[in-house]
Design a protein around this motif. Structure first.
Motif, PDB file in Angstrom:
ATOM      1  N   GLU A   1     -47.372   4.692  25.269  1.00  0.00           N
ATOM      2  CA  GLU A   1     -46.670   3.993  24.186  1.00  0.00           C
ATOM      3  C   GLU A   1     -45.259   4.521  23.916  1.00  0.00           C
ATOM      4  OE1 GLU A   1     -49.071   3.932  20.673  1.00  0.00           O
ATOM      5  OE2 GLU A   1     -50.752   2.934  21.663  1.00  0.00           O
ATOM      6  N   TYR A   2     -44.746   5.388  24.772  1.00  0.00           N
ATOM      7  CA  TYR A   2     -43.407   5.937  24.534  1.00  0.00           C
ATOM      8  C   TYR A   2     -42.346   4.843  24.594  1.00  0.00           C
ATOM      9  CZ  TYR A   2     -39.230   8.856  25.206  1.00  0.00           C
ATOM     10  OH  TYR A   2     -37.987   9.434  25.092  1.00  0.00           O
ATOM     11  N   LYS A   3     -42.404   4.004  25.590  1.00  0.00           N
ATOM     12  CA  LYS A   3     -41.417   2.932  25.729  1.00  0.00           C
ATOM     13  C   LYS A   3     -41.488   1.973  24.550  1.00  0.00           C
ATOM     14  CE  LYS A   3     -40.957   2.789  30.781  1.00  0.00           C
ATOM     15  NZ  LYS A   3     -41.130   1.951  32.002  1.00  0.00           N
ATOM     16  N   GLU A   4     -42.702   1.638  24.134  1.00  0.00           N
ATOM     17  CA  GLU A   4     -42.878   0.695  23.032  1.00  0.00           C
ATOM     18  C   GLU A   4     -42.341   1.279  21.716  1.00  0.00           C
ATOM     19  OE1 GLU A   4     -45.648  -0.230  26.286  1.00  0.00           O
ATOM     20  OE2 GLU A   4     -45.166   1.599  25.166  1.00  0.00           O
ATOM     21  N   LYS A   5     -42.636   2.543  21.465  1.00  0.00           N
ATOM     22  CA  LYS A   5     -42.179   3.172  20.222  1.00  0.00           C
ATOM     23  C   LYS A   5     -40.664   3.363  20.224  1.00  0.00           C
ATOM     24  CE  LYS A   5     -46.508   5.515  19.094  1.00  0.00           C
ATOM     25  NZ  LYS A   5     -47.207   6.796  18.899  1.00  0.00           N
ATOM     26  N   SER A   6     -40.105   3.646  21.384  1.00  0.00           N
ATOM     27  CA  SER A   6     -38.645   3.771  21.473  1.00  0.00           C
ATOM     28  C   SER A   6     -37.976   2.429  21.206  1.00  0.00           C
ATOM     29  CB  SER A   6     -38.241   4.296  22.853  1.00  0.00           C
ATOM     30  OG  SER A   6     -38.710   5.619  23.047  1.00  0.00           O
ATOM     31  N   ALA A   7     -38.591   1.366  21.709  1.00  0.00           N
ATOM     32  CA  ALA A   7     -38.051   0.019  21.477  1.00  0.00           C
ATOM     33  C   ALA A   7     -38.087  -0.332  19.997  1.00  0.00           C
ATOM     34  CB  ALA A   7     -38.844  -1.002  22.291  1.00  0.00           C
ATOM     35  N   VAL A   8     -39.160   0.069  19.312  1.00  0.00           N
ATOM     36  CA  VAL A   8     -39.265  -0.172  17.870  1.00  0.00           C
ATOM     37  C   VAL A   8     -38.161   0.583  17.131  1.00  0.00           C
ATOM     38  CG1 VAL A   8     -40.678   0.251  15.819  1.00  0.00           C
ATOM     39  CG2 VAL A   8     -41.735  -0.650  17.895  1.00  0.00           C
ATOM     40  N   ASP A   9     -37.909   1.836  17.538  1.00  0.00           N
ATOM     41  CA  ASP A   9     -36.858   2.626  16.902  1.00  0.00           C
ATOM     42  C   ASP A   9     -35.480   2.017  17.142  1.00  0.00           C
ATOM     43  OD1 ASP A   9     -38.608   4.397  15.831  1.00  0.00           O
ATOM     44  OD2 ASP A   9     -38.196   6.038  17.202  1.00  0.00           O
TER      45      ASP A   9
ATOM     46  N   GLU B   1     -30.237   5.544  20.897  1.00  0.00           N
ATOM     47  CA  GLU B   1     -30.870   6.863  20.963  1.00  0.00           C
ATOM     48  C   GLU B   1     -30.661   7.632  19.663  1.00  0.00           C
ATOM     49  OE1 GLU B   1     -32.614   9.271  21.944  1.00  0.00           O
ATOM     50  OE2 GLU B   1     -33.601   8.424  23.705  1.00  0.00           O
ATOM     51  N   ALA B   2     -31.124   8.886  19.651  1.00  0.00           N
ATOM     52  CA  ALA B   2     -31.125   9.675  18.418  1.00  0.00           C
ATOM     53  C   ALA B   2     -29.792  10.341  18.117  1.00  0.00           C
ATOM     54  CB  ALA B   2     -32.219  10.741  18.486  1.00  0.00           C
ATOM     55  N   ILE B   3     -28.759  10.063  18.920  1.00  0.00           N
ATOM     56  CA  ILE B   3     -27.437  10.617  18.638  1.00  0.00           C
ATOM     57  C   ILE B   3     -26.366   9.586  18.956  1.00  0.00           C
ATOM     58  CG2 ILE B   3     -27.130  11.630  20.943  1.00  0.00           C
ATOM     59  CD1 ILE B   3     -25.712  14.013  19.529  1.00  0.00           C
ATOM     60  N   VAL B   4     -25.315   9.592  18.143  1.00  0.00           N
ATOM     61  CA  VAL B   4     -24.153   8.730  18.349  1.00  0.00           C
ATOM     62  C   VAL B   4     -22.965   9.644  18.626  1.00  0.00           C
ATOM     63  CG1 VAL B   4     -22.582   7.061  17.293  1.00  0.00           C
ATOM     64  CG2 VAL B   4     -25.038   6.934  16.831  1.00  0.00           C
ATOM     65  N   THR B   5     -22.224   9.371  19.696  1.00  0.00           N
ATOM     66  CA  THR B   5     -21.075  10.206  20.056  1.00  0.00           C
ATOM     67  C   THR B   5     -19.828   9.346  20.233  1.00  0.00           C
ATOM     68  OG1 THR B   5     -21.673  10.049  22.407  1.00  0.00           O
ATOM     69  CG2 THR B   5     -22.459  11.978  21.197  1.00  0.00           C
ATOM     70  N   GLY B   6     -18.664   9.954  20.004  1.00  0.00           N
ATOM     71  CA  GLY B   6     -17.433   9.199  20.181  1.00  0.00           C
ATOM     72  C   GLY B   6     -16.204   9.982  19.753  1.00  0.00           C
TER      73      GLY B   6
ATOM     74  N   PHE C   1     -34.568   8.000  14.451  1.00  0.00           N
ATOM     75  CA  PHE C   1     -34.938   7.675  15.831  1.00  0.00           C
ATOM     76  C   PHE C   1     -35.763   8.829  16.406  1.00  0.00           C
ATOM     77  CE2 PHE C   1     -34.857   6.789  20.225  1.00  0.00           C
ATOM     78  CZ  PHE C   1     -34.450   5.474  20.417  1.00  0.00           C
ATOM     79  N   ARG C   2     -37.077   8.611  16.532  1.00  0.00           N
ATOM     80  CA  ARG C   2     -37.987   9.636  17.065  1.00  0.00           C
ATOM     81  C   ARG C   2     -37.761  10.987  16.398  1.00  0.00           C
ATOM     82  NH1 ARG C   2     -42.179   8.113  18.542  1.00  0.00           N
ATOM     83  NH2 ARG C   2     -41.585   6.494  17.088  1.00  0.00           N
TER      84      ARG C   2
ATOM     85  N   LEU D   1     -20.568  18.648  16.071  1.00  0.00           N
ATOM     86  CA  LEU D   1     -21.901  18.080  16.223  1.00  0.00           C
ATOM     87  C   LEU D   1     -22.686  18.265  14.927  1.00  0.00           C
ATOM     88  CD1 LEU D   1     -22.955  19.272  19.811  1.00  0.00           C
ATOM     89  CD2 LEU D   1     -22.142  16.999  19.128  1.00  0.00           C
ATOM     90  N   PHE D   2     -23.212  17.162  14.391  1.00  0.00           N
ATOM     91  CA  PHE D   2     -24.104  17.191  13.235  1.00  0.00           C
ATOM     92  C   PHE D   2     -25.544  17.116  13.729  1.00  0.00           C
ATOM     93  CE2 PHE D   2     -20.225  15.915  11.134  1.00  0.00           C
ATOM     94  CZ  PHE D   2     -20.335  16.431   9.854  1.00  0.00           C
ATOM     95  N   ALA D   3     -26.304  18.171  13.511  1.00  0.00           N
ATOM     96  CA  ALA D   3     -27.694  18.213  13.966  1.00  0.00           C
ATOM     97  C   ALA D   3     -28.636  17.755  12.855  1.00  0.00           C
ATOM     98  CB  ALA D   3     -28.062  19.624  14.411  1.00  0.00           C
ATOM     99  N   ALA D   4     -29.623  16.949  13.239  1.00  0.00           N
ATOM    100  CA  ALA D   4     -30.704  16.542  12.340  1.00  0.00           C
ATOM    101  C   ALA D   4     -31.877  16.210  13.239  1.00  0.00           C
ATOM    102  CB  ALA D   4     -30.305  15.341  11.499  1.00  0.00           C
ATOM    103  N   SER D   5     -32.803  17.152  13.404  1.00  0.00           N
ATOM    104  CA  SER D   5     -33.793  16.981  14.463  1.00  0.00           C
ATOM    105  C   SER D   5     -35.087  17.737  14.195  1.00  0.00           C
ATOM    106  CB  SER D   5     -33.194  17.467  15.789  1.00  0.00           C
ATOM    107  OG  SER D   5     -34.141  17.424  16.827  1.00  0.00           O
ATOM    108  N   GLY D   6     -36.161  17.179  14.742  1.00  0.00           N
ATOM    109  CA  GLY D   6     -37.447  17.861  14.713  1.00  0.00           C
ATOM    110  C   GLY D   6     -37.657  18.749  15.921  1.00  0.00           C
ATOM    111  N   GLY D   7     -36.687  18.757  16.848  1.00  0.00           N
ATOM    112  CA  GLY D   7     -36.787  19.627  18.028  1.00  0.00           C
ATOM    113  C   GLY D   7     -36.823  18.845  19.325  1.00  0.00           C
ATOM    114  N   ALA D   8     -37.452  19.409  20.318  1.00  0.00           N
ATOM    115  CA  ALA D   8     -37.556  18.772  21.626  1.00  0.00           C
ATOM    116  C   ALA D   8     -38.495  17.563  21.548  1.00  0.00           C
ATOM    117  CB  ALA D   8     -38.056  19.764  22.666  1.00  0.00           C
ATOM    118  N   ARG D   9     -38.281  16.595  22.432  1.00  0.00           N
ATOM    119  CA  ARG D   9     -39.093  15.379  22.424  1.00  0.00           C
ATOM    120  C   ARG D   9     -40.311  15.559  23.317  1.00  0.00           C
ATOM    121  NH1 ARG D   9     -35.968   9.806  22.900  1.00  0.00           N
ATOM    122  NH2 ARG D   9     -35.055  10.820  21.074  1.00  0.00           N
ATOM    123  N   MET D  10     -41.476  15.625  22.705  1.00  0.00           N
ATOM    124  CA  MET D  10     -42.695  15.950  23.453  1.00  0.00           C
ATOM    125  C   MET D  10     -43.035  14.901  24.500  1.00  0.00           C
ATOM    126  SD  MET D  10     -45.849  15.126  20.895  1.00  0.00           S
ATOM    127  CE  MET D  10     -46.280  13.447  20.437  1.00  0.00           C
TER     128      MET D  10
END
Length: 286
Positions: free
Chosen positions: A92-100, A108-113, A131-132, A160-169
């Motif tokens: 369900e990783y692909k499905e949950k990512s699509a929902v996010d 994705e979980a970061i915006v850069t520019g 996002f995840r 860089l502004f960090a806001a994270s639960g850590g590595a993506r399992m």
């Protein structure tokens, strides 16, 4: 008198019918997790999502963070279309990512520019915990590395502004490898003598706190932000000691020398601008 007391009719509380109930529209009000004050979302946003009663810093989306940090209409996003693959065929990783992606409007979980702060050019990356849970997978790591490369190419500071639960399992060891990957890229930035400002927001935990988020030339954090690697319960069970109540807060880390400054959200833009100006010759682009 006693007879009159028993002769009175009993009064019962009335339960309003379903039609009589008036529900508060979703997204209209918010409750502060700290002081429990109720306020209008619109008023909260006017105050940069900071509680007017107690100063609690609510989480910001990537868009809200950029809005209150950089010059208006100065943001130019890059690598916007990068989407994570599923290297482990995780259920369900692909499905949950699509929902996010649909829910947040982000790929994705970061915006850069590119951006400007008080007309000073920077490369900026902002994580979005919606996002995840802001977890760092292969795309997050790659976008950070590319942001570093852009900063080197343009000879401008990186924020860089960090806001994270850590590595993506869901990406297993591929996710863990991003810790070394981002750290190595920042080493190159350091060798180029370019400024890196890391801003840790609530929460910054796990592999993100143990890698790029803690490697800034200047490490800042918002008040009350949860910052740490492992959880409180795991640490207490390991060392068999009771931890302080404020353990793993920005203020605790500041007191113990792991942060340079705890900065209120209303002062963040001014602080970043001042730091950039100090580290840029004559306050202009290098």
């Amino acid at each position: 008198m006693i007879r009159d007391l028993f002769s009175k009719k009993k009064k019962y509380a009335k339960i309003p019918s379903e039609g009589a109930k008036q529900e508060v529209p979703e997204g209209l009000m918010a409750k502060c997790p700290e002081c429990k004050a109720i306020c209008y979302i619109k008023e909260l946003r006017k105050n940069d999502m900071v509680c007017e009663q107690c100063g609690y810093h609510h989480r910001l989306t990537a868009g809200e963070r950029l809005h209150c940090t950089i010059d208006e209409e100065s943001f130019e996003e890059f690598n916007a279309g990068m989407i994570a693959m599923d290297p482990l065929n995780f259920p369900e990783y692909k499905e949950k990512s699509a929902v996010d992606r649909e829910k947040t409007g982000l790929s994705e979980a970061i915006v850069t520019g590119y951006a400007k702060i008080d007309d000073q050019p920077v490369v900026i990356g902002v994580m979005d915990a919606r996002f995840r849970m802001g977890s760092m997978g292969s795309v997050v790591g790659e976008k950070i590395v590319r942001a570093v490369e852009k900063a080197i190419e343009k000879r401008v500071p990186l924020i860089l502004f960090a806001a994270s639960g850590g590595a993506r399992m869901q990406e297993g060891v591929v996710s863990l490898m991003q810790m070394a990957k981002t750290s190595t890229a920042l080493r190159r930035l350091h060798e180029e003598k370019l400024l890196f400002i890391s801003v840790m927001t609530h929460p910054t935990t796990g592999g993100v706190s143990a890698s790029f988020a803690s490697l800034g030339d200047i490490n800042l954090a918002e008040p009350g932000a949860l910052i740490g690697f492992a959880g409180r319960r795991i640490i207490e069970q390991t060392i068999r000691q009771k931890l302080p109540d404020d353990f793993q807060t920005a203020e605790f880390l500041m007191e113990h020398g792991q942060l340079d400054q705890v900065v209120h959200r209303h002062d963040m833009r001014q602080t970043l601008s001042a730091v950039i100006a100090i580290h840029t010759p004559q306050g202009k682009e290098a």
